[in-house]
Scaffold this motif. Sequence first.
Motif, PDB file in Angstrom:
ATOM      1  N   THR A 292       0.840  -1.209   0.000  1.00 50.98           N
ATOM      2  CA  THR A 292       0.000   0.000   0.000  1.00 50.98           C
ATOM      3  C   THR A 292       0.868   1.250   0.000  1.00 50.98           C
ATOM      4  O   THR A 292       0.609   2.215  -0.737  1.00 50.98           O
ATOM      5  CB  THR A 292      -0.921   0.008   1.232  1.00 50.98           C
ATOM      6  OG1 THR A 292      -1.813  -1.105   1.148  1.00 50.98           O
ATOM      7  CG2 THR A 292      -1.737   1.291   1.308  1.00 50.98           C
ATOM      8  N   PHE A 293       1.920   1.243   0.815  1.00 46.67           N
ATOM      9  CA  PHE A 293       2.793   2.406   0.868  1.00 46.67           C
ATOM     10  C   PHE A 293       3.592   2.555  -0.420  1.00 46.67           C
ATOM     11  O   PHE A 293       3.801   3.682  -0.909  1.00 46.67           O
ATOM     12  CB  PHE A 293       3.738   2.311   2.062  1.00 46.67           C
ATOM     13  CG  PHE A 293       4.580   3.537   2.257  1.00 46.67           C
ATOM     14  CD1 PHE A 293       4.012   4.711   2.709  1.00 46.67           C
ATOM     15  CD2 PHE A 293       5.942   3.513   1.980  1.00 46.67           C
ATOM     16  CE1 PHE A 293       4.780   5.858   2.877  1.00 46.67           C
ATOM     17  CE2 PHE A 293       6.714   4.645   2.153  1.00 46.67           C
ATOM     18  CZ  PHE A 293       6.132   5.823   2.605  1.00 46.67           C
TER      19      PHE A 293
ATOM     20  N   ARG B 281       2.635   1.731  -3.401  1.00 49.10           N
ATOM     21  CA  ARG B 281       1.724   2.315  -4.391  1.00 49.10           C
ATOM     22  C   ARG B 281       1.454   3.786  -4.113  1.00 49.10           C
ATOM     23  O   ARG B 281       1.295   4.595  -5.032  1.00 49.10           O
ATOM     24  CB  ARG B 281       0.415   1.520  -4.426  1.00 49.10           C
ATOM     25  CG  ARG B 281       0.565   0.151  -5.124  1.00 49.10           C
ATOM     26  CD  ARG B 281      -0.745  -0.590  -5.310  1.00 49.10           C
ATOM     27  NE  ARG B 281      -1.156  -1.260  -4.077  1.00 49.10           N
ATOM     28  CZ  ARG B 281      -2.134  -0.857  -3.286  1.00 49.10           C
ATOM     29  NH1 ARG B 281      -2.812   0.245  -3.581  1.00 49.10           N
ATOM     30  NH2 ARG B 281      -2.440  -1.535  -2.207  1.00 49.10           N
ATOM     31  N   HIS B 282       1.431   4.153  -2.840  1.00 48.56           N
ATOM     32  CA  HIS B 282       1.257   5.563  -2.476  1.00 48.56           C
ATOM     33  C   HIS B 282       2.408   6.401  -3.003  1.00 48.56           C
ATOM     34  O   HIS B 282       2.196   7.508  -3.536  1.00 48.56           O
ATOM     35  CB  HIS B 282       1.167   5.672  -0.946  1.00 48.56           C
ATOM     36  CG  HIS B 282       1.286   7.065  -0.415  1.00 48.56           C
ATOM     37  ND1 HIS B 282       0.300   8.016  -0.590  1.00 48.56           N
ATOM     38  CD2 HIS B 282       2.285   7.675   0.308  1.00 48.56           C
ATOM     39  CE1 HIS B 282       0.680   9.152  -0.008  1.00 48.56           C
ATOM     40  NE2 HIS B 282       1.870   8.971   0.529  1.00 48.56           N
TER      41      HIS B 282
ATOM     42  N   ASP C  56       1.807   6.283  -7.009  1.00 46.86           N
ATOM     43  CA  ASP C  56       0.555   6.817  -7.547  1.00 46.86           C
ATOM     44  C   ASP C  56       0.183   8.181  -6.973  1.00 46.86           C
ATOM     45  O   ASP C  56      -0.303   9.056  -7.703  1.00 46.86           O
ATOM     46  CB  ASP C  56      -0.593   5.838  -7.289  1.00 46.86           C
ATOM     47  CG  ASP C  56      -0.370   4.478  -7.931  1.00 46.86           C
ATOM     48  OD1 ASP C  56       0.491   4.402  -8.838  1.00 46.86           O
ATOM     49  OD2 ASP C  56      -1.022   3.505  -7.524  1.00 46.86           O
ATOM     50  N   ASP C  57       0.387   8.362  -5.697  1.00 41.15           N
ATOM     51  CA  ASP C  57      -0.022   9.614  -5.061  1.00 41.15           C
ATOM     52  C   ASP C  57       1.076  10.670  -5.080  1.00 41.15           C
ATOM     53  O   ASP C  57       0.801  11.859  -5.265  1.00 41.15           O
ATOM     54  CB  ASP C  57      -0.454   9.369  -3.613  1.00 41.15           C
ATOM     55  CG  ASP C  57      -1.617   8.408  -3.502  1.00 41.15           C
ATOM     56  OD1 ASP C  57      -2.398   8.303  -4.472  1.00 41.15           O
ATOM     57  OD2 ASP C  57      -1.754   7.749  -2.449  1.00 41.15           O
TER      58      ASP C  57
ATOM     59  N   LEU D  67       2.106  11.704   6.338  1.00 42.72           N
ATOM     60  CA  LEU D  67       1.004  10.858   6.789  1.00 42.72           C
ATOM     61  C   LEU D  67       0.771  11.009   8.289  1.00 42.72           C
ATOM     62  O   LEU D  67      -0.364  10.948   8.762  1.00 42.72           O
ATOM     63  CB  LEU D  67       1.290   9.398   6.432  1.00 42.72           C
ATOM     64  CG  LEU D  67       1.436   9.105   4.941  1.00 42.72           C
ATOM     65  CD1 LEU D  67       1.754   7.625   4.717  1.00 42.72           C
ATOM     66  CD2 LEU D  67       0.170   9.498   4.175  1.00 42.72           C
TER      67      LEU D  67
ATOM     68  N   LEU E  50      -2.561   4.590   5.692  1.00 41.31           N
ATOM     69  CA  LEU E  50      -3.283   4.775   4.429  1.00 41.31           C
ATOM     70  C   LEU E  50      -4.499   3.862   4.326  1.00 41.31           C
ATOM     71  O   LEU E  50      -5.552   4.268   3.821  1.00 41.31           O
ATOM     72  CB  LEU E  50      -2.330   4.521   3.258  1.00 41.31           C
ATOM     73  CG  LEU E  50      -1.259   5.595   3.031  1.00 41.31           C
ATOM     74  CD1 LEU E  50      -0.146   5.057   2.139  1.00 41.31           C
ATOM     75  CD2 LEU E  50      -1.892   6.845   2.409  1.00 41.31           C
TER      76      LEU E  50
ATOM     77  N   CYS F 200      -5.857   7.303   7.361  1.00 43.50           N
ATOM     78  CA  CYS F 200      -4.999   7.973   8.339  1.00 43.50           C
ATOM     79  C   CYS F 200      -5.684   8.154   9.691  1.00 43.50           C
ATOM     80  O   CYS F 200      -5.269   8.998  10.497  1.00 43.50           O
ATOM     81  CB  CYS F 200      -4.494   9.314   7.810  1.00 43.50           C
ATOM     82  SG  CYS F 200      -3.190   9.109   6.567  1.00 43.50           S
TER      83      CYS F 200
END
Length: 465
Positions: free
Chosen positions: A84-85, A87-88, A91-92, A117, A338, A342
Amino acid sequence: MRGPGGRPRAEHPDGGLSVGAPADLTVVDLSTADLHPAVDDPALNSMNFLNEVAQHYPDAVSLAAGRPYEEFFDVAALHRYLDTFRRHLADDLGLTPAQVHRTLFQYGRTKGVVHHLVARNLAVDEGISVDPEAIVVTVGCQEAMFLVLRALRAGPGDVLLAVAPTYVGLTGAARLLDLPVRPVAGGPAGVDLTDLRTQVRRARADGLRPRACYLMPDFANPSGTSVGLADRRRLLALAEAEDLLLLEDNPYGLFPAGDAERVPTLKALDTGRRVVYLGSFAKTVLPGARVGYVVADQRVAGADGTVGLLADQLAKIKSMVTVNTSAIAQAVIGGALLEHGCSLVAATVRERAAYTRNLRHLVAGLARRFPADASPVRWNVPAGGFFVVVTVPFPVDDALLHRSAREYGLLWTPMAHFYDAGAPVDALRLSVSAVTPAEIDLGLDRLAALVADELARRGASGRVA
C-alpha cells in the motif's frame, strides 16, 4: 586465544569461541567508575530488571507488561501495508520506480518519509494542524524523548520537571544526558498545578533553569490517571505565564474505556507553541516496527539571525544518533495509516474494546477479592488505558516481586520503579493490555493469596515483626 590486553578468552571444548557463555567475572577490563555515572543509576536498571524477572519465570501470569494486545497481529498485513505504501509513493506522490526503490531500500531522509502521513493522522484523529516539516519520525518514542532532552539540556543549570510517578524511560534518558529531573506531584487529577508552579519557582530560586515539564495527560504510565479538560487549559496558561515548555507523551490516548469521549490533547489546545508532542505507533499499530515521532513546531532563532523549527535542530541530533528511522518500518506504518484513511481511531476499534473489557474485568475482580469493608487493599479506576495502581498496607519492592513470581506464579510492577527516591512504595502496578479475562482471574487469585500471606506474615502493623 587471547583477548584485549593479552588476556585468555574462554573457548568451547571443541576449540571454538563460546557464544553467550557466562562472563568470567574474575577478569576485569573496566570499572563502572570509568563509565558514565548513569550506568549504575536505578532508572537504567529498571527496564532490564523487569525484563529479566519475566524471562526467569516464563510460566508466571504477567500483569506487568504494558505490551499491546497480540490477538490481532497479522503477518499478512505487513506485506499488504508495504505494498500500500509503495503504491502511495508511485501513484499519489508521483515517484519513479527508481525513486520508489531508493525510498524503501536506501538510507533515508533524517526527518522521515511518512511525516506527511503522520501530520494527516494528527489532523484526522487529534484535530492538530501541523506542518509536516515540524515532525521528526523517530526510532520509537524513546528516541523522540532523547532528542528533545538532548536539545533542551544546554548547560549544567538546566533541569527537567516531571509529573510523578514518572515513566522510567524518561528519567533514564535524562540521566544519560546529565539532566536533573525534579518531581511534580500528580495525584488523582493527573497533575497538581499548584505544585508545578511551586517547583518552577523553587528551581529558579535555586539558580536553575526549568526547561520543560513532562507528563502523560491521558491514562498515564504508570498511574493510569488523566488530566481533565479544564486543568489542561489551566496547565497551558501556567506554562505560558512561567515561560515553560510542556512535553506531552501520548501513547494511550486512543484507548478510553467504553463509550467515553476523548479529551483534546494539550497540543490540540495549544495556541502558543508551548507543547512538544511525543507520539508512538507501538500501541496503535505495531510495537515491532519501533516507529515514533515528535512534533516540534517551536521557532528557533539561529546565531546568524535565521529562524527555523525546533524539529530541524532535533533532526541534526538524530543524524548523529540513528542517522534515520528504518524506511521499511516506516513503510509498514505508512501503509497501515493509508488503509484506514490515516485514522487510528478507526483502525483500533477491536483493540479499544479488548482493553475496555480487560480493564473492567480487572477492576470488578479486585472488588470481589478485596471487598472495601473487609480489606485494606485499595486501587484506582482509570478512565481508560492499560494500567491500574493497587495500594497495599506493606512495602512493595523487588524482593517481593521475585517472591511473587517464584512462589505464586504472578508478575506485576513495583511502583517504586517510577519514583526517584528509590525507597519501597506501598503500591504495585497491574497491566491489562496483553492478557485475557481468564488470565486476569488467575492472576488476581494469585495476588489475593500473596496479599493474604504477606499480611499474615507481617501482622496487623504491615511490617515484619
